[in-house]
Write a protein that holds these residues in place. Structure first.
Motif, short mmCIF file in Angstrom:
data_model
loop_
_atom_site.label_atom_id
_atom_site.label_comp_id
_atom_site.label_asym_id
_atom_site.label_seq_id
_atom_site.Cartn_x
_atom_site.Cartn_y
_atom_site.Cartn_z
N ALA A 1 0.85 -1.19 0.00
CA ALA A 1 0.00 0.00 0.00
C ALA A 1 0.89 1.24 0.00
N PRO A 2 1.49 1.55 -1.14
CA PRO A 2 2.41 2.69 -1.19
C PRO A 2 1.70 4.03 -0.96
N LEU A 3 2.47 4.97 -0.49
CA LEU A 3 1.98 6.32 -0.27
C LEU A 3 1.92 7.06 -1.59
N GLN A 4 0.78 7.68 -1.88
CA GLN A 4 0.61 8.45 -3.10
C GLN A 4 1.07 9.89 -2.88
N ASP B 1 -0.59 12.55 -2.91
CA ASP B 1 -1.51 13.34 -2.07
C ASP B 1 -1.51 12.89 -0.60
N GLY B 2 -0.63 11.94 -0.24
CA GLY B 2 -0.52 11.50 1.14
C GLY B 2 -1.40 10.32 1.52
N ARG B 3 -2.26 9.88 0.59
CA ARG B 3 -3.11 8.71 0.88
C ARG B 3 -2.40 7.44 0.42
N ARG B 4 -2.79 6.32 1.00
CA ARG B 4 -2.23 5.03 0.60
C ARG B 4 -3.16 4.35 -0.38
N ASP B 5 -2.57 3.68 -1.36
CA ASP B 5 -3.33 2.92 -2.37
C ASP B 5 -3.07 1.44 -2.13
N ASP B 6 -4.08 0.73 -1.64
CA ASP B 6 -3.91 -0.69 -1.34
C ASP B 6 -4.58 -1.59 -2.37
N ALA B 7 -4.70 -1.12 -3.61
CA ALA B 7 -5.33 -1.91 -4.67
C ALA B 7 -4.58 -3.21 -4.92
N VAL B 8 -3.25 -3.18 -4.88
CA VAL B 8 -2.45 -4.39 -5.09
C VAL B 8 -2.72 -5.38 -3.96
N GLU B 9 -2.74 -4.92 -2.73
CA GLU B 9 -3.02 -5.79 -1.59
C GLU B 9 -4.40 -6.43 -1.71
N LYS B 10 -5.39 -5.66 -2.14
CA LYS B 10 -6.75 -6.20 -2.31
C LYS B 10 -6.77 -7.30 -3.37
N LYS B 11 -6.07 -7.10 -4.47
CA LYS B 11 -6.01 -8.12 -5.52
C LYS B 11 -5.28 -9.36 -5.03
N LEU B 12 -4.19 -9.19 -4.29
CA LEU B 12 -3.47 -10.33 -3.74
C LEU B 12 -4.35 -11.11 -2.77
N ALA B 13 -5.17 -10.42 -1.98
CA ALA B 13 -6.10 -11.08 -1.05
C ALA B 13 -7.13 -11.91 -1.82
N GLU B 14 -7.64 -11.35 -2.94
CA GLU B 14 -8.58 -12.10 -3.77
C GLU B 14 -7.93 -13.37 -4.31
N LEU B 15 -6.71 -13.25 -4.78
CA LEU B 15 -5.98 -14.39 -5.31
C LEU B 15 -5.74 -15.43 -4.22
N GLU B 16 -5.38 -14.99 -3.03
CA GLU B 16 -5.16 -15.90 -1.92
C GLU B 16 -6.44 -16.64 -1.56
N ASN B 17 -7.56 -15.92 -1.53
CA ASN B 17 -8.84 -16.57 -1.22
C ASN B 17 -9.20 -17.60 -2.27
N PHE B 18 -9.02 -17.27 -3.54
CA PHE B 18 -9.29 -18.21 -4.63
C PHE B 18 -8.41 -19.45 -4.49
N SER B 19 -7.13 -19.23 -4.21
CA SER B 19 -6.18 -20.33 -4.06
C SER B 19 -6.54 -21.22 -2.88
N ALA B 20 -6.94 -20.63 -1.78
CA ALA B 20 -7.31 -21.40 -0.58
C ALA B 20 -8.53 -22.26 -0.86
N ILE B 21 -9.49 -21.73 -1.59
CA ILE B 21 -10.68 -22.50 -1.94
C ILE B 21 -10.29 -23.67 -2.82
N ARG B 22 -9.46 -23.43 -3.81
CA ARG B 22 -9.03 -24.48 -4.73
C ARG B 22 -8.20 -25.55 -4.04
N ARG B 23 -7.38 -25.15 -3.07
CA ARG B 23 -6.55 -26.11 -2.35
C ARG B 23 -7.40 -27.10 -1.57
N GLY B 24 -8.59 -26.68 -1.18
CA GLY B 24 -9.49 -27.54 -0.42
C GLY B 24 -10.19 -28.57 -1.28
#
Length: 101
Positions: free
Chosen positions: A55-58, A60-83
């Motif tokens: 979540a790098p600092l932009q 304007d001083g705000r953080r952008d966590d779009a990459v983290e959100k996408k990684l979380a989606e991928l992790e959730n998908f992977s966890a479901i598939r692993r089961g």
């Protein structure tokens, strides 16, 4: 109300760490202490984590966590598939997707 930005970013997915869990609830893992090198059991939430890693600092001083959100989606998908056993055909990869790799 502003949306909350992800603070704790794991560089090793928590779902992956759970495969090495040391307890029945799959919430703790053995690791070596940074301070003295002794082994210790730590909660998975506290292992392989850094504040705002994805979540790098932009400008304007705000953080952008779009990459983290996408990684979380991928992790959730992977966890479901692993089961489950991953089928050779699925709605996501129609046909024999292994042939593409």
């Amino acid at each position: 109300m502003a949306k909350q930005v992800t603070k704790c970013c794991h560089w090793v997915a928590q779902s992956y760490l759970k495969a090495f869990a040391a307890d029945e609830g799959r919430q703790r893992i053995w690791r070596f202490s940074r301070n003295d090198g002794e082994s210790e059991v730590k909660h998975i939430d506290k292992v392989a984590v850094k504040f705002h890693l994805y979540a790098p600092l932009q400008a304007d001083g705000r953080r952008d966590d779009a990459v983290e959100k996408k990684l979380a989606e991928l992790e959730n998908f992977s966890a479901i598939r692993r089961g489950r056993q991953f089928a050779m055909t699925s709605p996501i990869f129609p046909g024999n997707h292994c042939a593409r790799w």
